[in-house]
Design a protein around this motif. Structure first.
Motif, mmCIF file in Angstrom:
data_model
loop_
_atom_site.group_PDB
_atom_site.id
_atom_site.type_symbol
_atom_site.label_atom_id
_atom_site.label_comp_id
_atom_site.label_asym_id
_atom_site.label_seq_id
_atom_site.Cartn_x
_atom_site.Cartn_y
_atom_site.Cartn_z
ATOM 1 N N PRO A 67 0.823 -1.225 0.000
ATOM 2 C CA PRO A 67 0.000 0.000 0.000
ATOM 3 C C PRO A 67 0.856 1.274 0.000
ATOM 4 O O PRO A 67 0.897 2.035 0.978
ATOM 5 N N PHE A 68 1.535 1.528 -1.121
ATOM 6 C CA PHE A 68 2.438 2.681 -1.190
ATOM 7 C C PHE A 68 1.683 4.005 -1.238
ATOM 8 O O PHE A 68 2.152 5.000 -0.692
ATOM 9 N N ASN A 69 0.524 4.025 -1.893
ATOM 10 C CA ASN A 69 -0.264 5.271 -1.956
ATOM 11 C C ASN A 69 -0.691 5.726 -0.570
ATOM 12 O O ASN A 69 -0.582 6.912 -0.220
ATOM 13 N N GLU A 70 -1.183 4.784 0.240
ATOM 14 C CA GLU A 70 -1.636 5.112 1.601
ATOM 15 C C GLU A 70 -0.466 5.540 2.489
ATOM 16 O O GLU A 70 -0.584 6.484 3.282
ATOM 17 N N LEU A 71 0.682 4.849 2.331
ATOM 18 C CA LEU A 71 1.861 5.158 3.155
ATOM 19 C C LEU A 71 2.419 6.541 2.823
ATOM 20 O O LEU A 71 2.773 7.318 3.727
ATOM 21 N N VAL A 72 2.481 6.862 1.533
ATOM 22 C CA VAL A 72 2.997 8.175 1.107
ATOM 23 C C VAL A 72 2.082 9.294 1.581
ATOM 24 O O VAL A 72 2.548 10.347 2.038
ATOM 25 N N ASN A 73 0.760 9.081 1.490
ATOM 26 C CA ASN A 73 -0.205 10.100 1.923
ATOM 27 C C ASN A 73 -0.153 10.348 3.422
ATOM 28 O O ASN A 73 -0.422 11.465 3.879
ATOM 29 N N GLU A 74 0.187 9.333 4.199
ATOM 30 C CA GLU A 74 0.299 9.509 5.651
ATOM 31 C C GLU A 74 1.558 10.283 6.036
ATOM 32 O O GLU A 74 1.554 11.031 7.015
ATOM 33 N N TRP A 75 2.646 10.065 5.274
ATOM 34 C CA TRP A 75 3.881 10.805 5.556
ATOM 35 C C TRP A 75 3.829 12.236 5.012
ATOM 36 O O TRP A 75 4.327 13.150 5.635
ATOM 37 N N TYR A 76 3.245 12.378 3.825
ATOM 38 C CA TYR A 76 3.114 13.715 3.210
ATOM 39 C C TYR A 76 1.826 13.717 2.398
ATOM 40 O O TYR A 76 1.768 13.090 1.334
ATOM 41 N N PRO A 77 0.757 14.375 2.881
ATOM 42 C CA PRO A 77 -0.531 14.323 2.165
ATOM 43 C C PRO A 77 -0.440 14.979 0.790
ATOM 44 O O PRO A 77 -0.002 16.120 0.652
ATOM 45 N N LEU A 78 -0.851 14.204 -0.242
ATOM 46 C CA LEU A 78 -0.807 14.669 -1.629
ATOM 47 C C LEU A 78 -2.207 15.047 -2.110
ATOM 48 O O LEU A 78 -3.207 14.779 -1.446
ATOM 49 N N GLU A 79 -2.250 15.640 -3.291
ATOM 50 C CA GLU A 79 -3.531 15.952 -3.915
ATOM 51 C C GLU A 79 -4.189 14.668 -4.428
ATOM 52 O O GLU A 79 -3.544 13.635 -4.591
ATOM 53 N N SER A 80 -5.489 14.767 -4.713
ATOM 54 C CA SER A 80 -6.255 13.581 -5.108
ATOM 55 C C SER A 80 -5.766 12.999 -6.439
ATOM 56 O O SER A 80 -5.768 11.793 -6.640
#
Length: 753
Positions: free
Chosen positions: A529-542
């Motif tokens: 789950p790389f998308n979820e992990l990246v968003n938790e460390w640095y929230p990205l746009e949709s």
């Protein structure tokens, strides 16, 4: 006393001897003809397959079977093997060496192709030895080729939209555009760099005399991302479909492709026109020297394409220089990714494959380095003439039988035409710390499609080892490279396929044999789950997704920061960094293991014990509501059985209502999987007591280092926190998805992605 004459005595007993022989050959009892054979000649399938019998007894056997009425004819199957192959090839792509591989290899369906995965015998270690010390060959003809024609400036402008503009070595760089070397580059969606990666491709240019003329480019694409890359090129180049005629001397063939009339750009698909063999190992060049012998103009057949081409002085000079270079070249003189073209004798005319005597080493190498790569395979008319003049094995065997009766000399060798081939050098691994220098290096041999089986057989006669897709994966693993990066199209397809396989295996097991991942604090055991992990460390746009960092300068600066030689560089948010992992202590490293930041106490504990820390068990995270409990009373959810409370509903399992029962069973299985494992987890970074910064994609035991190794991906923000909080040398914690134990591991950043 009267004497008995011998001839009279023999004639009297001839009738008796004849009757005895008849009784022996054709006994009066009920035994059939195939039962009268000696035991060493009998076969199990003789009764229903007459070709197993010797030719003398076949007619008698068929007459016996017809009388008994046991002879059956299967009308469903096509009459010939060629028809069966053609029917199957319409559904799926088959290699030209499919029949040879299917007898000796485990065949796997991948990317709408039938691919040899691994040999049926135990050969993992022997294949590694062949790569390291001897020679290993692989058929990689499932790679698809496309041809792009146009001016260099137009091609360069369009490919800048699909590649990294900041890189020094682009598709149109001078080292590649001269045609002397093959290059590789990652293609992206139109103006989406660094996101939207499609896949890595190999490319090679046709050598030209002047810069003003039209150029030709070949691109070799993996079948997993072929359709995506082709559609993206058509969009960016603004191409439209066309159909034209390619006229040769005798026949005209229809060519279908894409073109842009305003920019004079065109694209042609060259599917199933070439075969590509990969030869790896230190003995690869000596094997090729046995097979590839430059043809002589004096021995050529009259009226062949080669004699017509040799009438021009430039072609004749190129042929002599290419043959001189191939015979006299050393491994030191060959550049990495170098392209060499040759006009070679048909391997069937060589007989015993004895190694050629090497000539003198070339002194003036720079004088004819550009002329080495000029090949006749670039010309479509010559490819058509080759196909017309090709003699297949049955026709060749007939010619051999006729000439063998007339004369003892090998006069039939003159009927075989010369074959143009292209050789591409593979340098192997560059990094000395991760693997040995030159590991996995060798040659790629490109041959016309109809000559594939002939060259394949000649390679096998040179005592080489044959590998499949598993051996290709092991070469990538040992050299510390990932075959399919997770942000590419092929990487995403592979992760989804692996997730489905692991999920089906998990839910096929009974309840008491399944691992409870919720208690072990593992949020996603089947997928990364790389998308979820990246968003938790640095929230990205949709709209934005993660991407793998490929910039060479930033990767070098990060590797320097791990050695305290520089500060950690500023990187674009949402990127993953590839790391090469080696286990420091005893411990198992599994696929899809989590990578965490260690505490000071963990590193102190690891000095005295193998285990740095053990994760405490937690209660089940699923909270049952009243409605769910009522549902579970009515239906006990299990993938193997569906049991109902009311006895009347058991009638669903009757023959008439089977489909309805299966639909209920599938819906129950989905409910069970959703209850136990959540597909899109909400919390990934803090799923356990240690902070997660990445995942291990695959792990393997390395025969080079005699250690467990792995390749993982780490969030850039997480790696930055690890550098700021801990001391040098930097370590990471690794935990498998079925284990509670954390182990300390060393890691390194590979620069050449």
């Amino acid at each position: 006393m009267e004497h008995v004459k011998t001839f009279q005595h023999a004639s009297a007993y001839t009738k008796e001897i004849k009757t005895l022989l008849k009784n022996v050959k054709y006994p009066a009892n009920t035994t059939l003809i195939f039962q009268s054979l000696p035991k060493h000649m009998r076969r199990r399938a003789m009764s229903h397959y007459p070709k197993r019998l010797p030719k003398i007894y076949r007619k008698v056997h068929l007459s016996q079977m017809k009388k008994s009425g046991k002879l059956t004819q299967h009308s469903k199957k096509p009459k010939s093997k060629k028809l069966r192959k053609n029917i199957f090839r319409k559904k799926m792509f088959l290699l030209k060496t499919h029949i040879w591989h299917s007898k000796r290899f485990l065949m796997v369906k991948k990317w709408n192709c039938k691919i040899p995965f691994c040999p049926s015998e135990k050969s993992y270690r022997s294949c590694h030895k062949a790569i390291k010390a001897s020679c290993l060959i692989q058929d990689i003809s499932y790679y698809n080729c496309i041809e792009i024609n146009g001016f260099l400036a137009d091609i360069k402008d369009r490919f800048q939209l699909l590649t990294n503009r900041n890189s020094n070595l682009s598709i149109c760089a001078k080292t590649f555009s001269s045609g002397a070397r093959e290059g590789h580059v990652t293609l992206f969606q139109n103006e989406m760099f660094p996101r939207g990666a499609l896949g890595e491709v190999n490319f090679m240019w046709k050598p030209c005399k002047t810069q003003c003329e039209k150029r030709t480019l070949w691109i070799w694409i993996h079948p997993s991302c072929y359709s995506n890359i082709l559609n993206e090129i058509i969009k960016t180049f603004e191409l439209v479909k066309f159909q034209g005629e390619n006229a040769s001397n005798d026949e005209t063939s229809i060519i279908s492709g894409y073109e842009n009339k305003s920019t004079n750009l065109s694209l042609i698909e060259l599917k199933q026109t070439f075969n590509r063999f990969r030869i790896t190992g230190p003995r690869s060049q000596s094997v090729l020297l046995k097979i590839l012998r430059p043809s002589k103009i004096a021995d050529e057949v009259k009226g062949s394409w080669f004699l017509e081409a040799m009438q021009s002085s430039s072609h004749r000079e190129n042929h002599t220089l290419q043959s001189q270079f191939w015979v006299g070249c050393n491994s030191e003189q060959i550049l990495p990714n170098m392209v060499i073209s040759l006009n070679v004798q048909d391997p069937r005319s060589l007989g015993n494959f004895e190694r050629m005597q090497e000539g003198k080493t070339i002194e003036n190498y720079s004088n004819f380095s550009e002329k080495i790569s000029e090949s006749f395979l670039w010309n479509s008319n010559i490819r058509q003439k080759l196909k017309v003049g090709f003699i297949n094995d049955p026709e060749y065997n007939k010619i051999v039988r006729k000439t063998a009766l007339i004369s003892t000399e090998k006069m039939f060798e003159n009927c075989l035409q010369t074959v143009p081939v292209i050789l591409i050098q593979n340098p192997g691994s560059y990094n000395n710390t991760i693997s040995k220098l030159g590991y996995g290096g060798g040659w790629d041999l490109i041959v016309p499609d109809f000559y594939s089986s002939i060259f394949w057989q000649s390679l096998l006669f040179c005592k080489v080892r044959v590998g499949g897709f598993r051996e290709m994966q092991s070469i990538f693993k040992e050299s510390g490279l990932d075959m399919f990066l997770p942000d590419t199209v092929s990487g995403k397809i592979e992760s989804e396929e692996r997730a489905l396989i692991l999920k089906s295996r998990h839910f096929k097991k009974p309840l008491n044999k399944r691992c409870n991942y919720n208690k072990l604090c593992i949020s996603s055991p089947f997928k990364l789950p790389f998308n979820e992990l990246v968003n938790e460390w640095y929230p990205l746009e949709s709209e934005q997704n993660f991407f793998v960092l490929r910039d060479l300068e930033s990767l070098q600066n990060i590797s320097k920061s791990l050695l305290r030689k520089a500060d950690f560089p500023n990187v674009e948010p949402g990127c993953l960094i590839q790391i090469y992992i080696q286990m420091k202590t005893k411990g198992k490293l599994d696929d899809l293991s989590i990578i965490c930041i260690p505490h000071k106490e963990d590193l102190k504990c690891a000095k005295y014990k193998n285990v740095a820390y053990t994760e405490p068990l937690k209660n089940c995270l699923i909270k049952k509501s009243k409605n769910e409990e009522k549902k579970q009373r009515l239906v006990k959810i299990d993938t193997s059985k569906v049991i109902f409370k009311n006895k009347q509903n058991k009638k669903l399992y009757n023959t008439k209502m089977k489909n309805l029962a299966n639909s209920i069973k599938n819906s129950c299985a989905k409910e069970a999987s959703e209850l136990w494992i959540i597909e899109s987890p909400k919390c990934v970074r803090k799923q356990c007591s240690r902070e997660v910064i990445g995942y291990v994609k695959y792990s393997n035991f390395s025969y080079i280092h005699s250690k467990i190794i792995g390749i993982g991906y780490v969030v850039a923000e997480g790696l930055k926190e690890l550098v700021n909080t801990s001391k040098e040398p930097y370590k990471i914690l690794v935990r498998g998805k079925t284990s509670r134990n954390y182990y300390v591991a060393n890691f390194e950043i590979p620069i050449n992605l």
